[in-house]
Design an enzyme around this catalytic site. Structure first.
Site, PDB file in Angstrom:
ATOM      1  N   PHE A 129       0.893  -1.155   0.108  1.00  0.00           N
ATOM      2  CA  PHE A 129      -0.072   0.429   0.111  1.00  0.00           C
ATOM      3  C   PHE A 129       0.854   0.805   0.096  1.00  0.00           C
ATOM      4  CE2 PHE A 129      -2.955   2.831   1.679  1.00  0.00           C
ATOM      5  CZ  PHE A 129      -3.848   2.800   0.907  1.00  0.00           C
ATOM      6  N   ASP A 198       2.209  -5.273   8.797  1.00  0.00           N
ATOM      7  CA  ASP A 198       0.971  -4.323   8.519  1.00  0.00           C
ATOM      8  C   ASP A 198      -0.351  -5.028   8.071  1.00  0.00           C
ATOM      9  OD1 ASP A 198      -1.064  -2.775   7.448  1.00  0.00           O
ATOM     10  OD2 ASP A 198       0.144  -1.249   6.501  1.00  0.00           O
ATOM     11  N   TYR A 223     -10.868   0.679  11.055  1.00  0.00           N
ATOM     12  CA  TYR A 223     -11.790   1.230  10.152  1.00  0.00           C
ATOM     13  C   TYR A 223     -12.178   0.309   8.827  1.00  0.00           C
ATOM     14  CZ  TYR A 223      -8.227   3.602   7.274  1.00  0.00           C
ATOM     15  OH  TYR A 223      -7.469   3.969   6.439  1.00  0.00           O
ATOM     16  N   LYS A 224     -11.640  -0.713   8.190  1.00  0.00           N
ATOM     17  CA  LYS A 224     -11.674  -1.961   7.721  1.00  0.00           C
ATOM     18  C   LYS A 224     -12.934  -2.770   8.326  1.00  0.00           C
ATOM     19  CE  LYS A 224      -7.876   0.066   4.837  1.00  0.00           C
ATOM     20  NZ  LYS A 224      -6.702  -0.828   4.546  1.00  0.00           N
ATOM     21  N   ARG A 377     -12.467  -4.650  -6.881  1.00  0.00           N
ATOM     22  CA  ARG A 377     -11.994  -5.599  -5.833  1.00  0.00           C
ATOM     23  C   ARG A 377     -13.513  -5.676  -5.723  1.00  0.00           C
ATOM     24  NH1 ARG A 377      -8.568  -2.963  -1.288  1.00  0.00           N
ATOM     25  NH2 ARG A 377     -10.142  -1.020  -0.447  1.00  0.00           N
TER      26      ARG A 377
HETATM   27  C1  LIG Z   1      -5.525   0.983   4.184  1.00  0.00           C
HETATM   28  C2  LIG Z   1      -4.545   0.489   4.256  1.00  0.00           C
HETATM   29  C3  LIG Z   1      -3.541   2.120   5.803  1.00  0.00           C
HETATM   30  C4  LIG Z   1      -4.497   3.649   5.623  1.00  0.00           C
HETATM   31  O1  LIG Z   1      -3.261   4.180   6.147  1.00  0.00           O
HETATM   32  P1  LIG Z   1      -4.303   4.754   6.886  1.00  0.00           P
HETATM   33  O2  LIG Z   1      -3.160   5.749   8.212  1.00  0.00           O
HETATM   34  O3  LIG Z   1      -5.775   5.076   7.772  1.00  0.00           O
HETATM   35  O4  LIG Z   1      -4.823   6.252   5.620  1.00  0.00           O
HETATM   36  C5  LIG Z   1      -2.230   1.909   5.433  1.00  0.00           C
HETATM   37  N1  LIG Z   1      -1.930   1.021   5.338  1.00  0.00           N
HETATM   38  C6  LIG Z   1      -2.258  -0.030   4.103  1.00  0.00           C
HETATM   39  C7  LIG Z   1      -2.100  -1.342   3.810  1.00  0.00           C
HETATM   40  C8  LIG Z   1      -3.379   0.287   3.824  1.00  0.00           C
HETATM   41  O5  LIG Z   1      -4.687  -0.773   3.199  1.00  0.00           O
END
Ligand SMILES: *Cc1c(COP(=O)(O)O)cnc(C)c1O
Length: 418
Positions: A129, A198, A223-224, A377
């Site tokens: 990401f 992560d 939040y996921k 997705r």
């Molecule tokens: C969704 C996601 C994030 C989100 O980071 P925020 O700081 O909440 O914007 C970070 N890393 C991964 C791998 C994600 O899927």
């Protein structure tokens, strides 16, 4: 071939089915985007309203003590710990995933700088990401290190003697591919590198065992799959053998051993509490607490193992139905088929039209998302998605493809958030 009545029968037999009642989901929506923003727990609006009107409105400053506000990062952290193979006291909920990554990657680099100063490289995946890569890139600039990006199959070969940290996302956001955390961590340790995992697409989605894998550092998203609401606090876990070794760089007063002594010098709190920085967003934490309770509600029904079994059944069904019913439209499965190699999402690629197809589905109430450049997705949250939902989603996809309606101009207008 699975039929609609088969899907209804699967729902009728599903022991996790009652969990769907914990959520408010619009009746005209099939929500396949719990991997971007989980749906709202029914309990959230009353709970947040009470936090506003009673705890804030009446309790005012007293609520830091009387409503338990001050201890929320640890209280929520202990709930998250149960989902990721961590022990009580090892996790705090706080800040965002990006910020927590900055903290833990800094700490990992500090350890490497002390124990193995010749190690100057962070290895990650090119398809990680972007925020993870940007944070790593910034830290490399700050410290004169190098970020080396590789394809997943080249990770083992990249673990050379100059690698300080292997930073990976457990389940890839774009493909849904999942690493074997224990095996990859063991390989990293054998090569003398530390690991940062992560868990954005893992926590609440797949069983995770951080202590069992002997991982070093971990962060994840609220939040996921944890249903904490938009912008919910994220979390951070540190292996206890590292937790007390260094200050983290955002050494604010909430990470101080005794913040209300107001001393001019910093004295870090023991353990994970030092990974807090400043005053926490209590209303957001209250909503996250409701979200965590929805995932923990599965514990008496078999917990993450039962959620995982259902998630695999849902995703297997989705893959099979897309192949049977949407053949000939140029969709290609991007997510690995093997159970051990994937998370709780299914990604399809389509050379042209992926964005418009997702928009056409959203117009029909089937909410998934598009990931550049060519991915459709679909996230499957077994807490609230059923087998009939999978059937109906594929039926809509089939109609979108058969009719060609995705080619309409309104579905080809790019929005700011995809
Ligand atoms: C969704 C996601 C994030 C989100 O980071 P925020 O700081 O909440 O914007 C970070 N890393 C991964 C791998 C994600 O899927």
């Amino acid at each position: 071939m699975t039929t609609l009545p088969d899907c209804r029968a699967l729902d009728a037999q599903d022991p996790l089915r009652p969990l769907r009642d914990l959520f408010t989901i619009p009746s005209d929506v099939i929500y396949l985007d719990g991997n971007s923003l989980g749906v709202m727990p029914c309990a959230a609006s009353a709970r947040v309203a009470a936090a506003v009107t009673q705890e804030w409105g009446n309790g005012l400053i007293r609520s830091w003590n009387t409503a338990g506000w001050f201890g929320l990062p640890q209280k929520l952290g202990d709930k998250i710990a149960r989902l990721i193979g961590a022990a009580p006291g090892e996790v705090v909920a706080t800040d965002s995933t990006s910020i927590n990554l900055y903290k833990v990657l800094s700490a990992a680099l500090n350890i490497a700088a002390q124990d193995a100063p010749q190690r100057k490289v962070i290895v990650s995946e090119r398809s990680n990401f972007p925020t993870d890569l940007y944070i790593a890139e910034a830290l490399c600039k700050e410290r004169g290190l190098r970020l080396q990006l590789v394809e997943p199959e080249d990770i083992a070969a990249a673990l050379t003697p100059d690698v300080a940290v292997l930073m990976l996302t457990h389940v890839n956001y774009r493909t849904g591919a999942m690493h074997d955390m224990a095996a990859v961590t063991a390989a990293a340790h054998a090569a003398g590198a530390l690991t940062v995992w992560d868990l954005a697409h893992s926590a609440g989605a797949v069983p995770v065992d951080l202590n069992g894998a002997d991982a070093d550092f971990s962060i994840g998203c609220g939040y996921k799959y944890l249903n904490g609401g938009p912008g919910a606090p994220a979390f951070v876990w540190i292996n206890p053998r590292h937790a007390g070794r260094f200050w983290q760089p955002l050494a604010g007063w909430w990470g101080h051993a005794a913040p209300f002594e107001f001393t001019p010098d910093y004295r870090p709190a023991p353990g994970i509490t030092r990974y807090l920085c400043g005053t926490q967003p209590i209303l957001s934490m209250t909503a996250l607490d409701c979200g965590l309770d929805t995932v923990l509600a599965a514990q008496p029904l078999g917990g993450m193992a039962a959620l995982r079994a259902k998630s695999l059944a849902l995703t297997d069904l989705f893959m099979a139905l897309v192949e049977e019913r949407c053949a000939g439209h140029g969709l290609r499965l991007v997510t690995p088929r093997a159970h051990a190699q994937r998370g709780s999402q299914v990604c399809l690629s389509r050379g042209e039209g992926a964005y418009a197809m997702v928009q056409a589905l959203i117009a029909r109430g089937v909410i998934g998302d598009y990931r550049a450049p060519d991915i459709l997705r679909f996230g499957f949250t077994p807490l609230y998605i059923g087998f009939e939902d999978v059937w109906n989603a594929v039926e809509h996809l089939k109609q979108v493809l058969d009719s060609g309606e995705w080619q309409r101009p309104e579905f080809n207008q790019k929005h700011a958030v995809t």
